[in-house]
Design an enzyme around this catalytic site. Structure first.
Site, PDB file in Angstrom:
ATOM      1  N   ARG A   5      -2.466 -14.235  20.074  1.00  0.00           N
ATOM      2  CA  ARG A   5      -3.413 -15.211  20.084  1.00  0.00           C
ATOM      3  C   ARG A   5      -3.215 -16.119  18.488  1.00  0.00           C
ATOM      4  O   ARG A   5      -2.448 -15.555  17.687  1.00  0.00           O
ATOM      5  CB  ARG A   5      -4.909 -15.059  20.293  1.00  0.00           C
ATOM      6  CG  ARG A   5      -5.566 -14.364  19.121  1.00  0.00           C
ATOM      7  CD  ARG A   5      -6.782 -14.068  19.400  1.00  0.00           C
ATOM      8  NE  ARG A   5      -7.630 -13.174  18.581  1.00  0.00           N
ATOM      9  CZ  ARG A   5      -8.030 -13.840  17.187  1.00  0.00           C
ATOM     10  NH1 ARG A   5      -8.233 -15.031  16.917  1.00  0.00           N
ATOM     11  NH2 ARG A   5      -8.687 -13.023  16.563  1.00  0.00           N
ATOM     12  N   ALA A  56      -1.463  -3.125  13.645  1.00  0.00           N
ATOM     13  CA  ALA A  56      -1.172  -1.829  13.132  1.00  0.00           C
ATOM     14  C   ALA A  56      -0.137  -1.371  14.330  1.00  0.00           C
ATOM     15  O   ALA A  56      -0.287  -1.600  15.388  1.00  0.00           O
ATOM     16  CB  ALA A  56      -2.314  -0.916  12.684  1.00  0.00           C
ATOM     17  N   ASN A  81       0.857  -1.232   0.006  1.00  0.00           N
ATOM     18  CA  ASN A  81       0.025   0.237   0.082  1.00  0.00           C
ATOM     19  C   ASN A  81       0.856   1.353  -0.223  1.00  0.00           C
ATOM     20  O   ASN A  81       2.200   1.139  -0.108  1.00  0.00           O
ATOM     21  CB  ASN A  81      -0.858  -0.048   1.168  1.00  0.00           C
ATOM     22  CG  ASN A  81      -2.370   0.615   0.877  1.00  0.00           C
ATOM     23  OD1 ASN A  81      -2.388   1.571   0.463  1.00  0.00           O
ATOM     24  ND2 ASN A  81      -3.487  -0.152   0.954  1.00  0.00           N
ATOM     25  N   HIS A 109      22.444   0.146  12.472  1.00  0.00           N
ATOM     26  CA  HIS A 109      23.674   1.047  12.965  1.00  0.00           C
ATOM     27  C   HIS A 109      24.360   0.300  14.015  1.00  0.00           C
ATOM     28  O   HIS A 109      23.723  -0.506  14.981  1.00  0.00           O
ATOM     29  CB  HIS A 109      23.599   2.156  13.499  1.00  0.00           C
ATOM     30  CG  HIS A 109      23.016   3.063  12.167  1.00  0.00           C
ATOM     31  ND1 HIS A 109      23.546   3.344  11.069  1.00  0.00           N
ATOM     32  CD2 HIS A 109      21.415   3.413  11.819  1.00  0.00           C
ATOM     33  CE1 HIS A 109      22.827   3.982  10.377  1.00  0.00           C
ATOM     34  NE2 HIS A 109      21.394   4.045  10.420  1.00  0.00           N
ATOM     35  N   LYS A 163       4.216  -8.972  20.407  1.00  0.00           N
ATOM     36  CA  LYS A 163       4.183 -10.330  21.123  1.00  0.00           C
ATOM     37  C   LYS A 163       2.997 -10.979  20.613  1.00  0.00           C
ATOM     38  O   LYS A 163       1.923 -10.391  20.230  1.00  0.00           O
ATOM     39  CB  LYS A 163       4.033  -9.962  22.475  1.00  0.00           C
ATOM     40  CG  LYS A 163       5.234  -9.349  23.161  1.00  0.00           C
ATOM     41  CD  LYS A 163       5.017  -9.351  24.420  1.00  0.00           C
ATOM     42  CE  LYS A 163       6.473  -8.826  25.054  1.00  0.00           C
ATOM     43  NZ  LYS A 163       6.451  -7.709  26.197  1.00  0.00           N
TER      44      LYS A 163
END
Length: 145
Positions: free
Chosen positions: A132, A109, A34, A64, A129
């Site tokens: 589910r 998101a 997108n 870096h 993390k």
């Protein structure tokens, strides 16, 4: 001129796409990138079939040095990134060097992926993390009109 090294079933790339090189980017089937996606491809980036990459996503192989004197000297590192088939990366997420996202997984998101994510899960947060597994209960009911 061809930008991507591998682009089976041409990916759909929306406006304002940026990359470092392009020759390190490999699409392995249809993919949707997108608006405002950036891929810093200083190492290979493999994007599986049917990947959905939302607006503002950054896929960054480059890093870096941690020590300031090395960073100032231009010392850095880079590691490959792999998105397996059917991955969906939510808007404004960051995928960092050396990570793999398993087949069918969703990255929420705004998440920052700093380690491998297994297949068939939803992962969110910074660092991302697993919250589910994706199950049959997630199926959208189709209605007839």
């Amino acid at each position: 001129m061809q930008l991507f090294e591998t682009s089976e079933n041409l990916p759909f790339v929306a406006a304002n796409f940026h990359c470092d090189y392009g020759f390190n980017i490999h699409f392995h089937g249809m993919a949707l990138l997108n608006d405002n996606v950036t891929i810093l491809d200083s190492s290979p980036v493999h994007i599986g079939a049917n990947a959905f990459i939302a607006p503002g996503v950054v896929i960054a192989c480059a890093g870096h040095a941690v020590l300031p004197e090395q960073r100032v000297a231009g010392i850095g590192n880079s590691a490959p990134i792999t998105l397996k088939d059917n991955v969906w990366v939510g808007a404004n997420s960051v995928i960092t060097a050396g990570t793999t996202i398993g087949a069918g997984s969703i990255i929420g998101a705004g998440s920052v992926v700093t380690h491998d994510i297994p297949a068939g899960v939803i992962a969110v947060g910074s660092p991302a993390k697993v919250v589910r597994e994706i199950t049959e209960a997630d199926r959208v009911a189709l209605t007839q009109f």
